[in-house]
Design a protein around this motif. Structure first.
Motif, short mmCIF file in Angstrom:
data_model
loop_
_atom_site.label_atom_id
_atom_site.label_comp_id
_atom_site.label_asym_id
_atom_site.label_seq_id
_atom_site.Cartn_x
_atom_site.Cartn_y
_atom_site.Cartn_z
N ARG A 285 0.83 -1.21 0.00
CA ARG A 285 0.00 0.00 0.00
C ARG A 285 0.86 1.26 0.00
N ASP A 286 2.00 1.20 0.69
CA ASP A 286 2.88 2.37 0.74
C ASP A 286 3.57 2.64 -0.59
N THR A 287 3.66 1.62 -1.43
CA THR A 287 4.37 1.76 -2.70
C THR A 287 3.45 2.10 -3.86
N VAL A 288 2.26 1.53 -3.85
CA VAL A 288 1.34 1.69 -4.97
C VAL A 288 0.49 2.94 -4.77
N GLY A 289 0.29 3.70 -5.85
CA GLY A 289 -0.53 4.89 -5.77
C GLY A 289 -2.01 4.58 -5.78
N GLY A 290 -2.82 5.62 -5.68
CA GLY A 290 -4.27 5.45 -5.68
C GLY A 290 -4.83 5.38 -7.09
N GLY A 291 -6.02 4.79 -7.21
CA GLY A 291 -6.67 4.68 -8.51
C GLY A 291 -6.63 3.26 -9.02
N HIS A 292 -6.51 3.11 -10.32
CA HIS A 292 -6.46 1.79 -10.95
C HIS A 292 -5.17 1.63 -11.74
N ALA B 246 3.38 4.94 -22.90
CA ALA B 246 3.98 6.24 -22.56
C ALA B 246 2.95 7.36 -22.67
N ARG B 247 2.13 7.33 -23.70
CA ARG B 247 1.09 8.36 -23.85
C ARG B 247 0.11 8.31 -22.69
N VAL B 248 -0.25 7.11 -22.30
CA VAL B 248 -1.22 6.96 -21.20
C VAL B 248 -0.62 7.48 -19.90
N VAL B 249 0.63 7.08 -19.59
CA VAL B 249 1.28 7.49 -18.35
C VAL B 249 1.43 9.01 -18.30
N ALA B 250 1.75 9.63 -19.43
CA ALA B 250 1.90 11.09 -19.47
C ALA B 250 0.57 11.80 -19.28
N ALA B 251 -0.50 11.22 -19.82
CA ALA B 251 -1.81 11.88 -19.75
C ALA B 251 -2.50 11.65 -18.42
N SER B 252 -2.37 10.45 -17.86
CA SER B 252 -3.09 10.10 -16.63
C SER B 252 -2.35 8.97 -15.94
N PRO B 253 -1.34 9.29 -15.10
CA PRO B 253 -0.52 8.23 -14.50
C PRO B 253 -1.36 7.23 -13.72
N PRO B 254 -1.24 5.94 -14.02
CA PRO B 254 -2.00 4.92 -13.28
C PRO B 254 -1.39 4.67 -11.91
N ALA B 255 -2.10 3.92 -11.08
CA ALA B 255 -1.59 3.58 -9.75
C ALA B 255 -0.34 2.73 -9.86
#
Length: 451
Positions: free
Chosen positions: A272-279, A371-380
Motif C-alpha cells: 500500500r505504501d508503494t502503490v498509488g491510488g486509482g487503478h 507512454a502516452r497513457v502514463v503522461a496523460a493520466s498516471p496509473p496507480a
C-alpha cells in the motif's frame, strides 16, 4: 530423454544465507547485466539501472549493496547490437569502479529456460575484463521449477521432471535449442567451439564444502537454494585465492551470491505504501501459452476494460490505431483496471533477424501507447507481462533510469520496482506462475491501490 520423476537425492545440506553474507566482506560488487528485467524476481532492496551513463553507475556503486542490476535488454537485440551494448556497459562499469576504487565482477543473467545470447555475452565480458579462468553456468530458478540435476536442466512440477529441450521454450523462434544436458547445450550454442565443460553434481554439493572442478565452463547442479549457496561459498573462496570467473546465471544464483534467503512476498502494508491510488494498467506483450491462459483467468475473475493492439495493423504502420488505443485507455483508467494487450496470434518472420525485428516493432507500439497513457493520466501502477515488454515499458514508457527492487508479489516471482520517479512497475515474466498468477497479482495490486 522423456518425462521422468525426481530421483532419490542426498539430504539437503543446509547452507544459511547468513553464512554467505559473512563471506562477502571485502568481495567485489556484482554487476548483473540482465538481458531482460525478470532477473530481479528473486531479490529485494537492490538497485537497478535501465541506463548506464557514468553518473548512473556511480549512483549504483555508491549505494553500498553487494550487487546491482543493469538492464541491458539484449535478448531483444540481434547478436551484433547485443555485443555492442554489453561492451559499452562493461566499459562504463569498469571506469566507474576505478573512480570509486572498488572491485567488480560481472554476471550475465540469462533466461532460466536457456534462451538468450550465449556464449556471446560472456565472451564480450571476458574480452573487456581479461580472460577468466572459467565461466560459471547456473541457469536454475528454483522458485519457478527450473532445476539442474545430473548436469541436465529440467522443468519441475512437483516430482515430475521434463527435460528443458522438450518444452515450448526450446522451440523459441530466435533462441531455440535441442540439448537439455548443459554440457551439450554449451557445445550446441557455441557451434562446437566449447566442449571443456565440468559438472558440479548434487552429490558433491551436499556431501560437504565442494571444490570447484577445473574447466572452461563449470555447470552447477541446483535443486534448492542451499545447493547454490554451497557453490557460492566455493566460488568466493576461489576468488579470494585469485581465480577469476564470469557468471552466466539464472535468477536464483544472484540471490544466493548476494546472501539473500528465499523471502516471502511483499506484505500488504508495504505494498500500500508503494502503490498509488486509482487503478492500474496491465500491459501484455508475451505470447507464450502460459500468458494466454493467465489472461483468460484474469478476464474471468475481474471486470476489465480491454484494449487490443492488432499486430498486423501495427506492422502496417497504422498510427491512428495506436492513437485511438491510447485515448480509450486513458478514459477507462478512471473507472477500472485496464488491460493493453497485443492480438494473441503470434506473428514471426522468415528467419531469426526478421522475427526479432517484428518483436521490436510490436514492443515499440505497446510502449509508445503506454507512454502516452502514463503522461496523460498516471496509473496507480503499471504491470508489464513479458520480459522484453517489461524492459521496454521501464525504459521507453516510464523512463525509470534508476529504481529499487522492493521484492516479489508471489513467492520468488513477479518483482515490484520503485523507480526514483514515476509510478511503480510490476515486472512479470511471460513464462512464470500458474494459470491464476496474473489474476492473483492484479487482485493484490488493486486492493492496495483502492485501500
Amino acid at each position: 530423454m522423456g518425462d521422468g520423476r525426481l530421483r532419490a537425492l542426498p539430504p539437503v545440506r543446509a547452507v544459511p544465507a547468513g553464512q554467505v553474507r559473512d563471506a562477502l566482506a571485502g568481495t567485489p560488487t556484482v554487476v548483473v547485466l540482465d538481458d531482460d528485467p525478470t532477473g530481479t524476481q528473486t531479490i529485494r532492496d537492490l538497485p537497478v539501472l535501465t541506463r548506464w551513463g557514468a553518473d548512473d553507475v556511480d549512483w549504483a556503486l555508491a549505494q553500498g549493496t553487494p550487487a546491482f542490476f543493469v538492464l541491458t535488454n539484449t535478448r531483444s537485440l540481434g547478436p551484433d547490437d547485443a555485443a555492442a551494448r554489453d561492451r559499452e556497459v562493461v566499459r562504463t562499469c569498469l571506469e566507474a569502479a576505478r573512480r570509486a576504487r572498488k572491485d567488480v565482477v560481472f554476471a550475465s543473467r540469462g533466461d532460466s529456460t536457456l534462451r538468450g545470447h550465449f556464449p556471446l555475452e560472456t565472451d564480450v565480458i571476458a574480452e573487456e575484463t581479461g580472460e577468466p579462468d572459467a565461466v560459471i553456468l547456473a541457469p536454475a530458478y528454483t522458485d519457478a521449477g527450473r532445476i539442474t540435476l545430473d548436469g541436465v536442466h529440467w522443468l519441475r512440477d512437483g516430482d515430475e521432471l521434463t527435460p528443458i529441450a522438450e518444452s515450448e521454450f526450446a522451440a523459441d523462434a530466435t533462441f531455440g535449442y535441442r540439448s537439455s544436458r548443459l554440457a551439450d547445450w554449451v557445445a550446441e550454442k557455441s557451434g562446437g567451439a566449447i566442449t571443456d565443460v565440468a559438472e558440479l553434481r548434487i552429490e558433491t554439493l551436499r556431501a560437504g564444502p565442494p571444490v570447484l572442478p577445473t574447466a572452461r565452463v563449470i555447470a552447477l547442479d541446483a535443486v534448492v537454494d542451499d545447493d547454490l549457496r554451497a557453490a557460492v561459498l566455493a566460488i568466493l573462496a576461489a576468488e579470494r585465492d585469485g581465480t577469476r570467473f564470469v557468471y552466466r546465471v539464472g535468477p536464483s544464483f544472484v540471490r544466493a551470491r548476494v546472501g539473500q534467503p528465499e523471502q516471502p512476498p511483499i506484505g500488504d502494508v508495504e505494498l500500500r505504501d508503494t502503490v498509488g491510488g486509482g487503478h492500474g494498467l496491465v500491459v501484455v506483450g508475451s505470447h507464450v501459452g502460459r500468458t494466454s491462459r493467465q489472461l483468460e483467468r484474469l478476464a474471468a475473475r475481474r471486470d476489465l476494460a480491454r484494449v487490443e493492439l492488432d499486430v498486423h495493423r501495427v506492422l502496417d504502420g497504422d498510427d491512428e490505431h495506436l492513437e485511438d488505443a491510447a485515448m480509450t485507455l486513458v478514459e477507462n483508467l478512471t473507472t477500472s483496471t485496464t488491460l493493453l494487450a497485443t492480438s494473441r496470434t503470434l506473428v514471426t518472420g522468415r528467419d531469426e533477424a526478421e522475427s526479432l525485428d517484428i518483436a521490436r516493432r510490436v514492443s515499440a507500439a505497446l510502449t509508445g501507447v503506454t507512454a502516452r497513457v502514463v503522461a496523460a493520466s498516471p496509473p496507480a501502477y503499471v504491470l508489464a507481462k513479458g520480459g522484453i515488454t517489461s524492459s521496454d515499458v521501464a525504459t521507453a514508457s516510464l523512463r525509470a533510469d534508476r529504481a529499487w527492487v522492493r521484492g516479489s508479489l508471489l513467492p520468488g516471482i513477479v518483482s515490484l520496482w520503485a523507480p526514483t520517479s514515476g509510478p511503480p512497475l510490476v515486472v512479470f515474466a511471460g513464462n512464470v506462475g500458474d494459470d491464476d498468477a496474473l489474476a492473483d497479482v492484479v487482485d493484490r495490486l488493486e486492493a492496495a491501490a483502492c485501500a
